[in-house]
Design a protein around this motif. Structure first.
Motif, PDB file in Angstrom:
ATOM      1  N   GLY A  17       0.829  -1.195   0.000  1.00 32.59           N
ATOM      2  CA  GLY A  17       0.000   0.000   0.000  1.00 32.59           C
ATOM      3  C   GLY A  17       0.864   1.246   0.000  1.00 32.59           C
ATOM      4  N   LYS A  18       0.955   1.909   1.164  1.00 32.86           N
ATOM      5  CA  LYS A  18       1.710   3.157   1.276  1.00 32.86           C
ATOM      6  C   LYS A  18       3.202   2.990   1.000  1.00 32.86           C
ATOM      7  N   GLY A  19       3.707   1.757   1.040  1.00 31.25           N
ATOM      8  CA  GLY A  19       5.126   1.494   0.811  1.00 31.25           C
ATOM      9  C   GLY A  19       5.505   1.237  -0.636  1.00 31.25           C
ATOM     10  N   TRP A  20       4.626   1.579  -1.591  1.00 33.05           N
ATOM     11  CA  TRP A  20       4.971   1.422  -3.018  1.00 33.05           C
ATOM     12  C   TRP A  20       6.224   2.254  -3.302  1.00 33.05           C
ATOM     13  N   ILE A  21       6.969   1.875  -4.346  1.00 36.28           N
ATOM     14  CA  ILE A  21       8.237   2.543  -4.642  1.00 36.28           C
ATOM     15  C   ILE A  21       8.143   3.458  -5.853  1.00 36.28           C
ATOM     16  N   LEU A  22       7.585   2.971  -6.954  1.00 36.86           N
ATOM     17  CA  LEU A  22       7.476   3.811  -8.147  1.00 36.86           C
ATOM     18  C   LEU A  22       6.319   3.379  -9.005  1.00 36.86           C
ATOM     19  N   LYS A  23       5.986   4.240  -9.973  1.00 35.29           N
ATOM     20  CA  LYS A  23       4.957   3.930 -10.973  1.00 35.29           C
ATOM     21  C   LYS A  23       5.607   4.053 -12.342  1.00 35.29           C
ATOM     22  N   VAL A  24       5.227   3.142 -13.229  1.00 39.29           N
ATOM     23  CA  VAL A  24       5.826   3.054 -14.556  1.00 39.29           C
ATOM     24  C   VAL A  24       4.721   2.989 -15.603  1.00 39.29           C
ATOM     25  N   ALA A  25       4.875   3.778 -16.684  1.00 41.11           N
ATOM     26  CA  ALA A  25       4.016   3.609 -17.862  1.00 41.11           C
ATOM     27  C   ALA A  25       4.522   2.319 -18.504  1.00 41.11           C
ATOM     28  N   ALA A  26       3.812   1.243 -18.273  1.00 45.82           N
ATOM     29  CA  ALA A  26       4.316  -0.106 -18.536  1.00 45.82           C
ATOM     30  C   ALA A  26       4.259  -0.512 -19.997  1.00 45.82           C
ATOM     31  N   GLU A  27       5.316  -1.163 -20.413  1.00 48.48           N
ATOM     32  CA  GLU A  27       5.375  -1.849 -21.699  1.00 48.48           C
ATOM     33  C   GLU A  27       5.468  -3.329 -21.357  1.00 48.48           C
ATOM     34  N   ARG A  28       4.353  -4.007 -21.392  1.00 48.08           N
ATOM     35  CA  ARG A  28       4.320  -5.406 -20.923  1.00 48.08           C
ATOM     36  C   ARG A  28       4.945  -6.330 -21.958  1.00 48.08           C
ATOM     37  N   SER A  29       6.266  -6.429 -21.895  1.00 44.99           N
ATOM     38  CA  SER A  29       6.972  -7.251 -22.874  1.00 44.99           C
ATOM     39  C   SER A  29       7.577  -8.507 -22.267  1.00 44.99           C
ATOM     40  N   ASN A  30       7.512  -8.648 -20.959  1.00 45.28           N
ATOM     41  CA  ASN A  30       8.140  -9.803 -20.324  1.00 45.28           C
ATOM     42  C   ASN A  30       7.167 -10.559 -19.419  1.00 45.28           C
ATOM     43  N   ASP A  31       5.912 -10.661 -19.849  1.00 44.53           N
ATOM     44  CA  ASP A  31       4.917 -11.351 -19.038  1.00 44.53           C
ATOM     45  C   ASP A  31       5.339 -12.752 -18.653  1.00 44.53           C
ATOM     46  N   ASP A  32       6.108 -13.409 -19.518  1.00 44.57           N
ATOM     47  CA  ASP A  32       6.529 -14.781 -19.221  1.00 44.57           C
ATOM     48  C   ASP A  32       7.469 -14.841 -18.031  1.00 44.57           C
ATOM     49  N   GLU A  33       8.093 -13.717 -17.656  1.00 43.40           N
ATOM     50  CA  GLU A  33       9.006 -13.699 -16.524  1.00 43.40           C
ATOM     51  C   GLU A  33       8.318 -13.293 -15.227  1.00 43.40           C
ATOM     52  N   LEU A  34       7.088 -12.817 -15.311  1.00 45.48           N
ATOM     53  CA  LEU A  34       6.346 -12.439 -14.117  1.00 45.48           C
ATOM     54  C   LEU A  34       5.478 -13.602 -13.654  1.00 45.48           C
ATOM     55  N   MET A  35       5.351 -13.709 -12.328  1.00 46.17           N
ATOM     56  CA  MET A  35       4.592 -14.813 -11.742  1.00 46.17           C
ATOM     57  C   MET A  35       3.276 -14.331 -11.167  1.00 46.17           C
ATOM     58  N   ASN A  36       2.285 -15.206 -11.188  1.00 47.13           N
ATOM     59  CA  ASN A  36       1.060 -14.915 -10.459  1.00 47.13           C
ATOM     60  C   ASN A  36       1.303 -15.266  -8.988  1.00 47.13           C
ATOM     61  N   ALA A  37       0.329 -14.985  -8.140  1.00 43.83           N
ATOM     62  CA  ALA A  37       0.492 -15.184  -6.705  1.00 43.83           C
ATOM     63  C   ALA A  37       0.790 -16.644  -6.354  1.00 43.83           C
ATOM     64  N   GLU A  38       0.132 -17.576  -7.017  1.00 41.03           N
ATOM     65  CA  GLU A  38       0.349 -18.998  -6.726  1.00 41.03           C
ATOM     66  C   GLU A  38       1.794 -19.404  -7.013  1.00 41.03           C
ATOM     67  N   ALA A  39       2.315 -18.987  -8.144  1.00 46.79           N
ATOM     68  CA  ALA A  39       3.709 -19.311  -8.495  1.00 46.79           C
ATOM     69  C   ALA A  39       4.683 -18.649  -7.532  1.00 46.79           C
ATOM     70  N   TYR A  40       4.395 -17.416  -7.118  1.00 52.50           N
ATOM     71  CA  TYR A  40       5.285 -16.719  -6.184  1.00 52.50           C
ATOM     72  C   TYR A  40       5.279 -17.408  -4.822  1.00 52.50           C
ATOM     73  N   ARG A  41       4.107 -17.855  -4.382  1.00 54.93           N
ATOM     74  CA  ARG A  41       4.035 -18.587  -3.099  1.00 54.93           C
ATOM     75  C   ARG A  41       4.908 -19.834  -3.143  1.00 54.93           C
ATOM     76  N   LYS A  42       4.934 -20.516  -4.276  1.00 56.16           N
ATOM     77  CA  LYS A  42       5.787 -21.702  -4.415  1.00 56.16           C
ATOM     78  C   LYS A  42       7.263 -21.321  -4.366  1.00 56.16           C
ATOM     79  N   LEU A  43       7.616 -20.183  -4.951  1.00 55.35           N
ATOM     80  CA  LEU A  43       9.002 -19.714  -4.948  1.00 55.35           C
ATOM     81  C   LEU A  43       9.498 -19.459  -3.535  1.00 55.35           C
ATOM     82  N   ILE A  44       8.670 -18.799  -2.721  1.00 53.57           N
ATOM     83  CA  ILE A  44       9.125 -18.451  -1.378  1.00 53.57           C
ATOM     84  C   ILE A  44       8.873 -19.581  -0.395  1.00 53.57           C
TER      85      ILE A  44
END
Length: 124
Positions: free
Chosen positions: A97-124
């Motif tokens: 929430g209040k601890g966000w760091i930055l905002k970016v006008a996003a160019e979504r070119s690397n969706d394959d490298e981003l994880m959904n919540a389920e995949a991230y839970r498995k990572l940690i």
């Protein structure tokens, strides 16, 4: 156990991104802030800086360590959380929430490298 909101995207380096109307709000995860401990300083990029997905855009300093911050996606920085300059501990208190760091006008070119919540839970 760390909080991992379902509506966010995550990186293997423990950053999160919330996409809304082409803008990505970016921060570090609850897991990352717990691992770092008491955060005392966040180095922020300048508004207007162009980021490449996966590149370092700043650092986050805790009492005992300094960690690099990585861009979850390419884009231009449109805002930084100036409140962190006077109280970086906001990241510990409210990383999604209040601890966000930055905002970016996003160019979504690397969706394959981003994880959904389920995949991230498995990572940690």
């Amino acid at each position: 156990m760390s909080l991992v909101p379902d509506e966010l995207l995550y990186t293997k380096d423990h950053e999160w991104a919330r996409l809304e109307n082409g803008t990505a709000t970016v921060g570090i995860t609850d897991h990352a802030q717990r691992e770092l401990g008491d955060i005392v300083f966040v180095e922020l990029p300048k508004v207007g800086a162009r980021l490449k997905a996966g590149e370092t855009f700043g650092t986050i300093e805790a009492v005992k360590t300094v960690a690099e911050l990585y861009a979850p996606m390419a884009g231009v920085v449109t805002a930084v959380n100036s409140d962190l300059a006077t109280d970086a501990g906001i990241v510990n208190q409210d990383p999604y929430g209040k601890g966000w760091i930055l905002k970016v006008a996003a160019e979504r070119s690397n969706d394959d490298e981003l994880m959904n919540a389920e995949a991230y839970r498995k990572l940690i």
